[in-house]
Write a protein that holds these residues in place. Sequence first.
Motif, mmCIF file in Angstrom:
data_model
loop_
_atom_site.group_PDB
_atom_site.id
_atom_site.type_symbol
_atom_site.label_atom_id
_atom_site.label_comp_id
_atom_site.label_asym_id
_atom_site.label_seq_id
_atom_site.Cartn_x
_atom_site.Cartn_y
_atom_site.Cartn_z
ATOM 1 N N ARG A 163 -11.349 -7.454 6.117
ATOM 2 C CA ARG A 163 -10.985 -8.789 5.611
ATOM 3 C C ARG A 163 -12.201 -9.719 5.697
ATOM 4 O O ARG A 163 -12.517 -10.437 4.754
ATOM 5 C CB ARG A 163 -9.839 -9.322 6.480
ATOM 6 C CG ARG A 163 -8.968 -10.345 5.799
ATOM 7 C CD ARG A 163 -7.776 -10.725 6.669
ATOM 8 N NE ARG A 163 -6.743 -9.721 6.728
ATOM 9 C CZ ARG A 163 -6.261 -9.166 7.850
ATOM 10 N NH1 ARG A 163 -6.702 -9.535 9.026
ATOM 11 N NH2 ARG A 163 -5.316 -8.258 7.802
ATOM 12 N N THR A 218 -5.758 -2.114 13.154
ATOM 13 C CA THR A 218 -5.692 -3.563 12.956
ATOM 14 C C THR A 218 -7.095 -4.157 13.081
ATOM 15 O O THR A 218 -7.467 -5.060 12.329
ATOM 16 C CB THR A 218 -4.709 -4.183 13.969
ATOM 17 O OG1 THR A 218 -3.432 -3.596 13.709
ATOM 18 C CG2 THR A 218 -4.605 -5.688 13.832
ATOM 19 N N ARG A 269 0.840 -1.206 0.000
ATOM 20 C CA ARG A 269 0.000 0.000 0.000
ATOM 21 C C ARG A 269 0.871 1.252 0.000
ATOM 22 O O ARG A 269 1.803 1.359 0.798
ATOM 23 C CB ARG A 269 -0.889 0.010 1.254
ATOM 24 C CG ARG A 269 -1.872 -1.132 1.321
ATOM 25 C CD ARG A 269 -2.718 -1.049 2.580
ATOM 26 N NE ARG A 269 -1.968 -1.216 3.799
ATOM 27 C CZ ARG A 269 -1.711 -2.371 4.380
ATOM 28 N NH1 ARG A 269 -2.155 -3.494 3.838
ATOM 29 N NH2 ARG A 269 -1.014 -2.433 5.497
ATOM 30 N N ASP A 325 -0.584 -1.237 10.399
ATOM 31 C CA ASP A 325 -1.814 -0.973 9.642
ATOM 32 C C ASP A 325 -2.121 0.517 9.488
ATOM 33 O O ASP A 325 -3.219 0.868 9.052
ATOM 34 C CB ASP A 325 -2.993 -1.704 10.297
ATOM 35 C CG ASP A 325 -2.937 -3.193 9.994
ATOM 36 O OD1 ASP A 325 -2.905 -3.548 8.812
ATOM 37 O OD2 ASP A 325 -2.865 -3.992 10.943
ATOM 38 N N ARG A 375 -8.922 -3.294 9.797
ATOM 39 C CA ARG A 375 -8.512 -4.138 8.673
ATOM 40 C C ARG A 375 -9.061 -5.558 8.829
ATOM 41 O O ARG A 375 -9.447 -6.203 7.852
ATOM 42 C CB ARG A 375 -6.996 -4.151 8.487
ATOM 43 C CG ARG A 375 -6.657 -4.683 7.079
ATOM 44 C CD ARG A 375 -5.195 -4.590 6.690
ATOM 45 N NE ARG A 375 -4.560 -3.331 6.914
ATOM 46 C CZ ARG A 375 -4.679 -2.252 6.128
ATOM 47 N NH1 ARG A 375 -5.439 -2.315 5.053
ATOM 48 N NH2 ARG A 375 -4.035 -1.142 6.425
ATOM 49 N N ALA A 387 -9.629 -10.973 1.838
ATOM 50 C CA ALA A 387 -8.258 -10.577 2.195
ATOM 51 C C ALA A 387 -7.633 -9.640 1.168
ATOM 52 O O ALA A 387 -6.965 -8.664 1.526
ATOM 53 C CB ALA A 387 -7.398 -11.823 2.367
ATOM 54 N N ASP A 388 -7.849 -9.914 -0.119
ATOM 55 C CA ASP A 388 -7.173 -9.106 -1.149
ATOM 56 C C ASP A 388 -7.584 -7.644 -1.061
ATOM 57 O O ASP A 388 -6.748 -6.744 -1.035
ATOM 58 C CB ASP A 388 -7.506 -9.624 -2.554
ATOM 59 C CG ASP A 388 -6.759 -10.910 -2.853
ATOM 60 O OD1 ASP A 388 -5.940 -11.314 -1.998
ATOM 61 O OD2 ASP A 388 -7.009 -11.491 -3.918
ATOM 62 N N GLU A 391 -6.374 -5.903 2.112
ATOM 63 C CA GLU A 391 -4.935 -5.586 2.116
ATOM 64 C C GLU A 391 -4.642 -4.348 1.283
ATOM 65 O O GLU A 391 -3.660 -3.648 1.502
ATOM 66 C CB GLU A 391 -4.111 -6.773 1.583
ATOM 67 C CG GLU A 391 -4.007 -7.941 2.540
ATOM 68 C CD GLU A 391 -3.621 -7.534 3.961
ATOM 69 O OE1 GLU A 391 -2.670 -6.745 4.129
ATOM 70 O OE2 GLU A 391 -4.288 -7.983 4.908
ATOM 71 N N GLN A 392 -5.480 -4.073 0.296
ATOM 72 C CA GLN A 392 -5.228 -2.910 -0.578
ATOM 73 C C GLN A 392 -5.810 -1.605 -0.035
ATOM 74 O O GLN A 392 -5.359 -0.521 -0.399
ATOM 75 C CB GLN A 392 -5.817 -3.178 -1.964
ATOM 76 C CG GLN A 392 -5.024 -4.222 -2.740
ATOM 77 C CD GLN A 392 -5.680 -4.508 -4.078
ATOM 78 O OE1 GLN A 392 -5.711 -3.662 -4.962
ATOM 79 N NE2 GLN A 392 -6.233 -5.697 -4.208
#
Length: 253
Positions: A195, A188, A2, A227, A191, A200-201, A204-205
């Motif tokens: 997720r 965290t 990122r 994070d 995120r 997840a993909d 994560e972006q």
Amino acid sequence: MRQPMIAGNWKMFKTVHEAVVFVKELRPLVADVTGVEIVVAPPFTAIHAVAEAARNTNIGVSAQSLHWEREGAFTGEVSAGMVREAGAEYVILGHSERRTLFGDTDLTVNRRLMAALAAELTPIVCVGETLEQREGGQTLAVLDQQLKQSLDGVTGAQLAAIVVAYEPVWAIGTGRNATPAQAGEAHTHLRGRLRQWFGADAAEQCRLLYGGSVKPGNIATLIAEADVDGALVGGASLDVASFAEIVRGALGR
Ligand code: PEP
């Protein structure tokens, strides 16, 4: 990976002239910066002039809000298409000042978000708890509700391009920033929820910014949290030297 982002929220500060002078002074200070997305959010009146002053530079321009309708009898409001045409590529949504002073709710933030996405603006969606909610142990539940409702109907592909700003209300404009550990815990958690809800993909972006009394002296420790992907900066973004220093503080993350 990122890309870190540093965004300056100018709120109701700076005339067109002052905003253009700021960008002209900022340009040489950050011209060599690569790897940090730099954004300034002037008042609506200065978006076009700031976008012109920032043309062909590494500085992007954001609006501070927008209305969800394309056009209509909404005195005082501005649409996503209008700010886009004026030169904005980003928009801040659901800032706590909008929520407490102007009646924004998770539902209206969601409507604005959908309009922003349709106009191909990058939304910066703000969430955050009040001091009372933190002291009452409700922080994570409040964040869950704001995040879930604000992002209702968003797809994983869209989430990847959305920016979320964690801005504890008690830290905004107070000089009292969250500790890196407090910011890290909230990010965290956020995120983890992304997720769970979007996969997840996409999670994560999605970039997660921290906002609340960020200054040149505390950006490094905040952004060192795994994070924390950057900052939404209010007061310290109004001074060009301090904003440039905060941008530099995000280098090398
Ligand atoms: C903000 O308004 O988004 C903000 C974080 O303000 P400050 O940096 O002044 O606390």
